[in-house]
Design an enzyme around this catalytic site. Structure first.
Site, PDB file in Angstrom:
ATOM      1  N   TRP A 195     -21.031  37.921   5.899  1.00  0.00           N
ATOM      2  CA  TRP A 195     -20.058  39.010   6.084  1.00  0.00           C
ATOM      3  C   TRP A 195     -19.730  39.259   7.547  1.00  0.00           C
ATOM      4  O   TRP A 195     -20.624  39.296   8.397  1.00  0.00           O
ATOM      5  CB  TRP A 195     -20.654  40.300   5.498  1.00  0.00           C
ATOM      6  CG  TRP A 195     -19.902  41.539   5.863  1.00  0.00           C
ATOM      7  CD1 TRP A 195     -20.005  42.252   7.039  1.00  0.00           C
ATOM      8  CD2 TRP A 195     -18.914  42.219   5.082  1.00  0.00           C
ATOM      9  NE1 TRP A 195     -19.152  43.329   7.025  1.00  0.00           N
ATOM     10  CE2 TRP A 195     -18.471  43.331   5.835  1.00  0.00           C
ATOM     11  CE3 TRP A 195     -18.370  41.993   3.814  1.00  0.00           C
ATOM     12  CZ2 TRP A 195     -17.513  44.224   5.364  1.00  0.00           C
ATOM     13  CZ3 TRP A 195     -17.401  42.883   3.350  1.00  0.00           C
ATOM     14  CH2 TRP A 195     -16.979  43.988   4.114  1.00  0.00           C
ATOM     15  N   ASN A 232     -17.185  42.208   9.860  1.00  0.00           N
ATOM     16  CA  ASN A 232     -16.091  43.178   9.927  1.00  0.00           C
ATOM     17  C   ASN A 232     -15.610  43.319  11.363  1.00  0.00           C
ATOM     18  O   ASN A 232     -15.233  42.296  11.951  1.00  0.00           O
ATOM     19  CB  ASN A 232     -16.376  44.482   9.173  1.00  0.00           C
ATOM     20  CG  ASN A 232     -17.597  45.259   9.519  1.00  0.00           C
ATOM     21  OD1 ASN A 232     -18.699  44.819   9.263  1.00  0.00           O
ATOM     22  ND2 ASN A 232     -17.444  46.441  10.086  1.00  0.00           N
ATOM     23  N   ASP A 233     -15.626  44.474  11.938  1.00  0.00           N
ATOM     24  CA  ASP A 233     -14.865  44.742  13.174  1.00  0.00           C
ATOM     25  C   ASP A 233     -15.073  43.738  14.309  1.00  0.00           C
ATOM     26  O   ASP A 233     -16.221  43.353  14.587  1.00  0.00           O
ATOM     27  CB  ASP A 233     -15.280  46.090  13.764  1.00  0.00           C
ATOM     28  CG  ASP A 233     -15.344  47.199  12.765  1.00  0.00           C
ATOM     29  OD1 ASP A 233     -15.042  46.970  11.597  1.00  0.00           O
ATOM     30  OD2 ASP A 233     -15.708  48.317  13.172  1.00  0.00           O
ATOM     31  N   SER A 245     -20.100  49.357  15.899  1.00  0.00           N
ATOM     32  CA  SER A 245     -19.094  48.819  16.817  1.00  0.00           C
ATOM     33  C   SER A 245     -19.175  49.393  18.225  1.00  0.00           C
ATOM     34  O   SER A 245     -19.697  50.486  18.435  1.00  0.00           O
ATOM     35  CB  SER A 245     -17.699  49.059  16.242  1.00  0.00           C
ATOM     36  OG  SER A 245     -17.519  48.168  15.169  1.00  0.00           O
ATOM     37  N   ARG A 275     -18.813  57.740  16.468  1.00  0.00           N
ATOM     38  CA  ARG A 275     -19.095  56.323  16.715  1.00  0.00           C
ATOM     39  C   ARG A 275     -17.978  55.580  17.456  1.00  0.00           C
ATOM     40  O   ARG A 275     -16.890  56.100  17.647  1.00  0.00           O
ATOM     41  CB  ARG A 275     -19.381  55.598  15.397  1.00  0.00           C
ATOM     42  CG  ARG A 275     -18.302  55.668  14.351  1.00  0.00           C
ATOM     43  CD  ARG A 275     -18.747  54.871  13.116  1.00  0.00           C
ATOM     44  NE  ARG A 275     -17.824  55.039  12.005  1.00  0.00           N
ATOM     45  CZ  ARG A 275     -17.902  55.975  11.072  1.00  0.00           C
ATOM     46  NH1 ARG A 275     -18.867  56.872  11.118  1.00  0.00           N
ATOM     47  NH2 ARG A 275     -17.010  56.043  10.104  1.00  0.00           N
ATOM     48  N   GLU A 335     -11.830  56.004  13.559  1.00  0.00           N
ATOM     49  CA  GLU A 335     -12.796  55.002  14.000  1.00  0.00           C
ATOM     50  C   GLU A 335     -12.174  54.110  15.078  1.00  0.00           C
ATOM     51  O   GLU A 335     -10.956  53.986  15.173  1.00  0.00           O
ATOM     52  CB  GLU A 335     -13.203  54.115  12.807  1.00  0.00           C
ATOM     53  CG  GLU A 335     -13.761  54.906  11.635  1.00  0.00           C
ATOM     54  CD  GLU A 335     -14.141  54.024  10.448  1.00  0.00           C
ATOM     55  OE1 GLU A 335     -15.312  54.045  10.069  1.00  0.00           O
ATOM     56  OE2 GLU A 335     -13.279  53.310   9.907  1.00  0.00           O
TER      57      GLU A 335
HETATM   58  C1  FRU Z   1     -14.992  50.298  11.092  1.00  0.00           C
HETATM   59  C2  FRU Z   1     -16.444  50.757  11.094  1.00  0.00           C
HETATM   60  C3  FRU Z   1     -16.826  51.366  12.420  1.00  0.00           C
HETATM   61  C4  FRU Z   1     -18.304  51.150  12.447  1.00  0.00           C
HETATM   62  C5  FRU Z   1     -18.437  49.797  11.792  1.00  0.00           C
HETATM   63  C6  FRU Z   1     -19.693  49.601  10.998  1.00  0.00           C
HETATM   64  O1  FRU Z   1     -14.739  49.312  10.141  1.00  0.00           O
HETATM   65  O2  FRU Z   1     -16.696  51.649  10.044  1.00  0.00           O
HETATM   66  O3  FRU Z   1     -16.433  52.712  12.543  1.00  0.00           O
HETATM   67  O4  FRU Z   1     -18.806  51.169  13.751  1.00  0.00           O
HETATM   68  O5  FRU Z   1     -17.321  49.654  10.930  1.00  0.00           O
HETATM   69  O6  FRU Z   1     -19.803  48.301  10.521  1.00  0.00           O
END
Ligand code: FRU
Length: 517
Positions: free
Chosen positions: A57, A59-60, A121, A193, A257
């Site tokens: 996986w 993400n950001d 992040s 965050r 975010e």
């Molecule tokens: C955005 C988020 C951020 C966080 C991260 C956690 O997609 O929710 O706000 O830091 O993903 O994986």
């Protein structure tokens, strides 16, 4: 976005067996057993020229930075499963923002540390010639201390810092204690965050994303002399706070975010992500008070594009990266063994009237291969025959289409070569000359009299990035079925006379297989 399925995975996950480094050769260098590497390398839904980890996986995008001759891209990464959870920072380097080499994980949770349950992040900054990372640390906490309370566990977020003296940015040392332990005193927050600092005059400034009880998403502004001791200044932006009314529906769980704040084209631009979409605001920053007066706002991308982060390239262009999430069911991507990819790098600019524009970075053009171009004739049937003959092999290509807005409606569709599936529909209706419909979603595209509608599309495995006149973007996931890659064809409905030009390129893969390294 840490709600729904992503949040519930935080504590007890791992439905997919962990991959270990038992394979040989290439598979071993990226830590996969041969069988898993083979399966991932031949999965036709994996992209050929978008960045993603070899497995599991992501993400950001995190802390993208050009440093010491290399582009570094970090990203939210679960090294053990193709579902969100146990957040680490993956790391890759590049010399051109297009071809990548995987590096070892840069940040991992420290047992008993403030980030025991995840390294969320963050952003990179350069201080005295060395790179530091500011990121959000997460650990479970009692409800009175928690900043995330809407899941099975309550979690505490704090802002942390890591340093390195390694020119390759591979090894990191974390400060033991957070640099910002708590949200501003007295503020009832949901979410605290994604710190993003920048240097301005004698100060470091930093934005942090939050959601304020009964108020909604907001961006907090801090300042510091040394990146370590921080003072909260004020709320830089938030729902109905910067002079612009929010038009999206109020959601009590809304968190703004991944905020980013930077100067562009003589103005200041704020970018933030909330509830699945990335938004921008542009306006004036008063440097004396550090108050932001937004004048315009919009959406960075209407599709599968989230948690965007920016950086400067070697020419000073503001590059934006976005996380391209899956839109298929979690069981499907878990079984596939991978989830998520990075968007192509896009260059941000601001129009004279303050609208944010984006185009795919010029570096990507180096991947263009075989070119097919239609030669329009006065014969409609012949034109249609030419369009129908266009092919993108293995769904890895680029399309540039310049269209005249006449009194005739038209539609461009992308389909599987056998016609069994339609993956994208772009429509123009002359009753609404200032908009285009992207898969039935009308979006504004404001053009001067006589200006063509320019559709620029990048197709890759299971993603299509669409840009319309640099004004609107639409990142679309599509999932071809079956074990083999398919070819794609174009379908044109309308008069071919509306087409000023139509060019299709085959795009070359960035690696020998789909493991992206
Ligand atoms: C955005 C988020 C951020 C966080 C991260 C956690 O997609 O929710 O706000 O830091 O993903 O994986």
């Amino acid at each position: 976005m840490i709600h729904g399925d992503r949040r519930s995975f935080l504590s007890g996950l791992l439905g997919v067996a962990a991959f270990s480094a038992t394979g040989m050769g290439r598979a071993a260098t990226i830590g996969l057993p041969l069988e898993a590497a083979d399966r991932l390398a031949s999965d036709p839904r994996r992209p050929q020229y978008h960045f993603l980890p070899a497995a599991n996986w992501m993400n950001d995008p995190n802390a993208p930075i050009y440093f010491s001759g290399k582009f570094h891209l970090f990203y939210q990464y679960n090294p053990n499963a193709a579902v969100w959870g146990d957040m680490h920072w993956g790391h890759a380097i590049s010399t051109d923002m297009v071809h990548w080499k995987h590096f070892p994980v840069a940040l991992a949770p420290t047992a008993d540390g403030p980030d025991a349950d995840g390294c969320f992040s963050g952003t990179a900054a350069v201080q005295d010639g060395q790179v530091v990372i500011l990121y959000t640390a997460v650990h479970s906490a009692s409800e009175d201390l928690a900043t995330i309370k809407d899941g099975p566990r309550s979690m505490k977020e704090s802002q942390c810092l890591a340093t390195t003296s390694d020119p390759e940015l591979k090894t990191w040392s974390k400060l033991a204690a957070p640099i910002i332990q708590n949200p501003p005193a007295g503020m009832q927050v949901n979410g605290f965050r994604d710190p993003s600092p920048w240097r301005q005059g004698d100060w470091w400034y930093m934005v942090v994303g939050t959601g304020i009880a009964n108020e909604g998403g907001a961006v907090l502004l801090y300042r510091s002399k040394d990146l370590r001791g921080w003072e909260f200044m004020h709320i830089l932006a938030g729902r109905n706070r910067t002079g612009l009314k929010s038009t999206d529906a109020f959601d009590p769980w809304e968190v703004w975010e991944c905020p980013e704040f930077f100067s562009l084209g003589g103005k200041h631009v704020l970018i933030y992500s909330t509830l699945g979409r990335v938004y921008w605001q542009s306006g004036e920053l008063d440097p004396a008070t550090m108050k932001f007066h937004a004048e315009r706002s919009g959406v960075v991308d209407y599709g599968s594009f989230y948690a965007a982060k920016t950086q400067l390239d070697t020419a000073g262009n503001r590059i934006i990266w976005g996380w391209v999430p899956e839109t298929r069911p979690v069981e499907e991507y878990k079984a596939a063994g991978w989830a998520g990819m990075m968007s192509l790098p896009r260059v941000l600019t601001l129009s004279a009237d303050g609208r944010l524009k984006s185009s795919i970075a010029a570096e990507v053009r180096a991947l263009r291969g075989r070119e097919q171009r239609i030669g329009l004739t006065g014969d409609e049937d012949e034109n249609q025959r030419q369009i129908q003959a266009l092919r993108i092999e293995g769904c890895s290509g680029e399309i540039l289409c310049k269209l005249r807005r006449t009194k005739e409606p038209f539609q461009l569709a992308l389909q599987s070569a056998d016609g069994s599936a339609t993956w994208l529909r772009l429509k123009y209706d002359p009753h609404y000359p200032d908009q285009v419909s992207l898969d039935s979603r009308p979006v504004p595209v404001v053009l001067a009299e006589g200006e063509t509608l320019d559709l620029h599309l990048y197709v890759d495995g299971s993603v299509i990035e669409v840009l319309a006149n640099q004004q609107q973007a639409w990142t679309r996931r599509f999932y071809p079925v079956g074990p083999h890659s398919q070819d794609m064809r174009l379908q044109w409905t309308g008069k071919a006379a509306s087409i000023e030009s139509l060019t299709v390129w085959q795009i070359s893969p960035i690696s020998a297989d789909r493991l992206t390294t």
